[in-house]
Motif scaffolding. Structure first.
Motif, mmCIF file in Angstrom:
data_model
loop_
_atom_site.group_PDB
_atom_site.id
_atom_site.type_symbol
_atom_site.label_atom_id
_atom_site.label_comp_id
_atom_site.label_asym_id
_atom_site.label_seq_id
_atom_site.Cartn_x
_atom_site.Cartn_y
_atom_site.Cartn_z
ATOM 1 N N ARG A 332 0.524 54.730 -73.213
ATOM 2 C CA ARG A 332 -0.245 55.049 -74.423
ATOM 3 C C ARG A 332 -1.081 53.849 -74.856
ATOM 4 O O ARG A 332 -2.278 53.979 -75.140
ATOM 5 N N SER A 333 -0.478 52.688 -74.902
ATOM 6 C CA SER A 333 -1.194 51.501 -75.359
ATOM 7 C C SER A 333 -2.270 51.083 -74.361
ATOM 8 O O SER A 333 -3.326 50.575 -74.754
ATOM 9 N N ARG A 334 -2.036 51.325 -73.060
ATOM 10 C CA ARG A 334 -3.023 50.909 -72.061
ATOM 11 C C ARG A 334 -4.226 51.845 -72.050
ATOM 12 O O ARG A 334 -5.366 51.384 -71.962
ATOM 13 N N TYR A 335 -3.988 53.156 -72.144
ATOM 14 C CA TYR A 335 -5.136 54.067 -72.217
ATOM 15 C C TYR A 335 -5.923 53.829 -73.497
ATOM 16 O O TYR A 335 -7.162 53.810 -73.487
ATOM 17 N N ARG A 336 -5.217 53.645 -74.597
ATOM 18 C CA ARG A 336 -5.901 53.401 -75.862
ATOM 19 C C ARG A 336 -6.725 52.122 -75.793
ATOM 20 O O ARG A 336 -7.845 52.060 -76.299
ATOM 21 N N GLN A 337 -6.199 51.091 -75.145
ATOM 22 C CA GLN A 337 -6.941 49.840 -74.992
ATOM 23 C C GLN A 337 -8.238 50.087 -74.237
ATOM 24 O O GLN A 337 -9.308 49.607 -74.624
ATOM 25 N N TRP A 338 -8.154 50.839 -73.132
ATOM 26 C CA TRP A 338 -9.348 51.072 -72.322
ATOM 27 C C TRP A 338 -10.407 51.832 -73.105
ATOM 28 O O TRP A 338 -11.577 51.422 -73.160
ATOM 29 N N LEU A 339 -10.026 52.945 -73.738
ATOM 30 C CA LEU A 339 -11.026 53.789 -74.391
ATOM 31 C C LEU A 339 -11.588 53.127 -75.647
ATOM 32 O O LEU A 339 -12.802 53.174 -75.880
ATOM 33 N N THR A 340 -10.734 52.511 -76.446
ATOM 34 C CA THR A 340 -11.244 51.889 -77.669
ATOM 35 C C THR A 340 -12.098 50.659 -77.355
ATOM 36 O O THR A 340 -13.044 50.345 -78.094
ATOM 37 N N HIS A 341 -11.793 49.966 -76.267
ATOM 38 C CA HIS A 341 -12.650 48.850 -75.876
ATOM 39 C C HIS A 341 -13.983 49.356 -75.359
ATOM 40 O O HIS A 341 -15.051 48.885 -75.767
ATOM 41 N N LYS A 342 -13.940 50.348 -74.475
ATOM 42 C CA LYS A 342 -15.164 50.853 -73.860
ATOM 43 C C LYS A 342 -16.131 51.401 -74.897
ATOM 44 O O LYS A 342 -17.349 51.147 -74.838
ATOM 45 N N LEU A 343 -15.623 52.170 -75.852
ATOM 46 C CA LEU A 343 -16.481 52.835 -76.823
ATOM 47 C C LEU A 343 -16.594 52.112 -78.151
ATOM 48 O O LEU A 343 -17.493 52.418 -78.943
ATOM 49 N N GLY A 344 -15.676 51.157 -78.401
ATOM 50 C CA GLY A 344 -15.636 50.534 -79.711
ATOM 51 C C GLY A 344 -15.821 49.039 -79.709
ATOM 52 O O GLY A 344 -16.902 48.522 -80.018
ATOM 53 N N THR A 345 -14.770 48.322 -79.349
ATOM 54 C CA THR A 345 -14.796 46.867 -79.511
ATOM 55 C C THR A 345 -15.714 46.149 -78.523
ATOM 56 O O THR A 345 -15.975 44.953 -78.683
ATOM 57 N N TRP A 346 -16.203 46.871 -77.518
ATOM 58 C CA TRP A 346 -17.233 46.295 -76.640
ATOM 59 C C TRP A 346 -18.428 45.844 -77.481
ATOM 60 O O TRP A 346 -19.066 44.827 -77.197
#
Length: 389
Positions: A332-346
């Motif tokens: 859960r934490s790893r998928y959330r990291q990927w998606l929130t980084h890709k679409l957000g914190t990037w």
């Protein structure tokens, strides 16, 4: 075929022209004579992949693709188009930011000393033929990540500097494409040396070609061509506009950066990670994921050692390993990291989204996880949460 009516640049070179198939083959020949390694799409092993081209004959004329979440299949086309296919399993990242790079070697001397040698980088001069608008945007993002900071990556710079980019506007989006949502296609805007739009109609099979740099104009001047005409311009523009209306996917019409920030505790993460295998396929095929790790290897004698840099994935349990264990231990934490980084914190790091809407992560996910579906689900959950009494 050269027409004196060609429009010109300040150099007296054509700014636009019409090429036929012979002109496309001449383009590959001119680039190779200029010392370029020409890379483009070709059909191999049941997929349209990127590889070195000896001539335009190697392009996938008459081949298209059928895409869906977790599915990829090539299919025959009746029109003989060369670029009427969507993004394949590779991106140009494979050539600019290779999967594995040896950094140095070390050998034990007979006297017991050690001699270390930094890897010598082979000079390469690339020409990329058939760069999709989404991938053109991805290259610009990689430029910002790999060479825009205080410590530019020398391997990337050695491959990217001077690369000749031939963009191809998209006229045939796939079922998993959503570049319109990300503002990265289907038309090209900037960052290319030459841009092509393929037109196949009753008037024939041709390519509307425009130069975007002095070198692009100089290359175009060497090709058999005829002057650009309004019917071809119109047909090309209509084909690209129609492609924008036929995207197979879309993102919710909201600020994705804000949505990701406000959805860190959403229940939807449990649903998607119940399906996620943490295999990292999405990061491997993504044209902008850039993370790496290093590994040291020795031979059986222990007298020779090498250090290699290779791609890494935030889905790897050891990716966030610190003393005492990994920071992100759950899927859960790893998928959330990927998606929130890709679409957000990037955005916080690089002033843009890390997603270009190519859809590769959807196609090459073994379980068919669709990040556009997840973004819509997070948006719907946020809407319900905001509307709750």
């Amino acid at each position: 075929m050269t027409d004196a009516s060609d429009s010109g640049t300040d150099l007296g070179h054509p700014a636009e022209a019409i090429l036929d198939r012979d002109g496309l083959d001449a383009l590959v020949g001119v680039l190779r004579r200029r010392g370029r390694t020409v890379i483009g799409p070709t059909l191999r092993d049941g997929a349209i992949v990127l590889d070195e081209l000896d001539s335009a004959d190697a392009l996938p004329f008459g081949w298209g693709v059928e895409l869906e979440a977790g599915q990829y299949r090539v299919r025959r086309r009746e029109d003989g188009a060369a670029f009427a296919h969507s993004a394949g399993p590779q991106s140009w990242k494979s050539f600019l930011h290779p999967e594995r790079v040896r950094q140095w070697t070390a050998d034990r001397d007979p006297g017991g000393g050690v001699t270390a040698r930094e890897e010598t980088r082979r000079k390469v001069s690339y020409a990329f033929l058939g760069v999709r608008p989404c991938d053109l945007r991805a290259i610009r993002i990689l430029d910002r990540v790999m060479s825009g900071g205080q410590y530019p990556d020398p391997v990337y710079l050695s491959r990217r500097t001077g690369a000749f980019l031939i963009a191809v506007e998209c006229t045939e989006p796939g079922a998993t494409c959503f570049c319109v949502s990300m503002g990265s296609g289907p038309a090209v805007d900037a960052g290319y040396d030459l841009a092509l739009t393929e037109v196949v109609d009753d008037a024939g099979h041709r390519f509307w070609c425009r130069s975007g740099s002095e070198e692009g104009a100089a290359v175009l001047a060497e090709l058999p061509r005829r002057g650009a005409d309004d019917p071809t311009r119109t047909a090309a523009a209509e084909a690209v506009s129609a492609a924008a209306d036929r995207m197979g996917r879309s993102m919710p019409p909201v600020d994705l950066r804000t949505l990701m920030r406000d959805s860190l505790e959403a229940e939807r993460w449990d649903d998607v990670t119940a399906r996620c295998l943490s295999c990292g396929n999405c990061t491997m095929v993504c044209p902008t994921c850039f993370c790496t790790t290093t590994e040291d290897v020795t031979d059986l004698t222990g007298d020779h050692a090498e250090r290699w840099r290779r791609w890494d994935s935030c889905y790897d349990l050891d990716f966030s390993l610190l003393h005492g264990g990994p920071v992100r231990a759950s899927a859960r934490s790893r998928y959330r990291q990927w998606l929130t980084h890709k679409l957000g914190t990037w955005h916080d790091q690089f002033d843009s989204s890390g997603c270009v809407g190519c859809g590769r992560c959807i196609v090459w996910c073994p379980t068919g996880i669709d990040l556009t579906e997840e973004a819509h689900a997070l948006h719907q959950e946020a809407t319900r949460r905001e509307g709750a009494p």
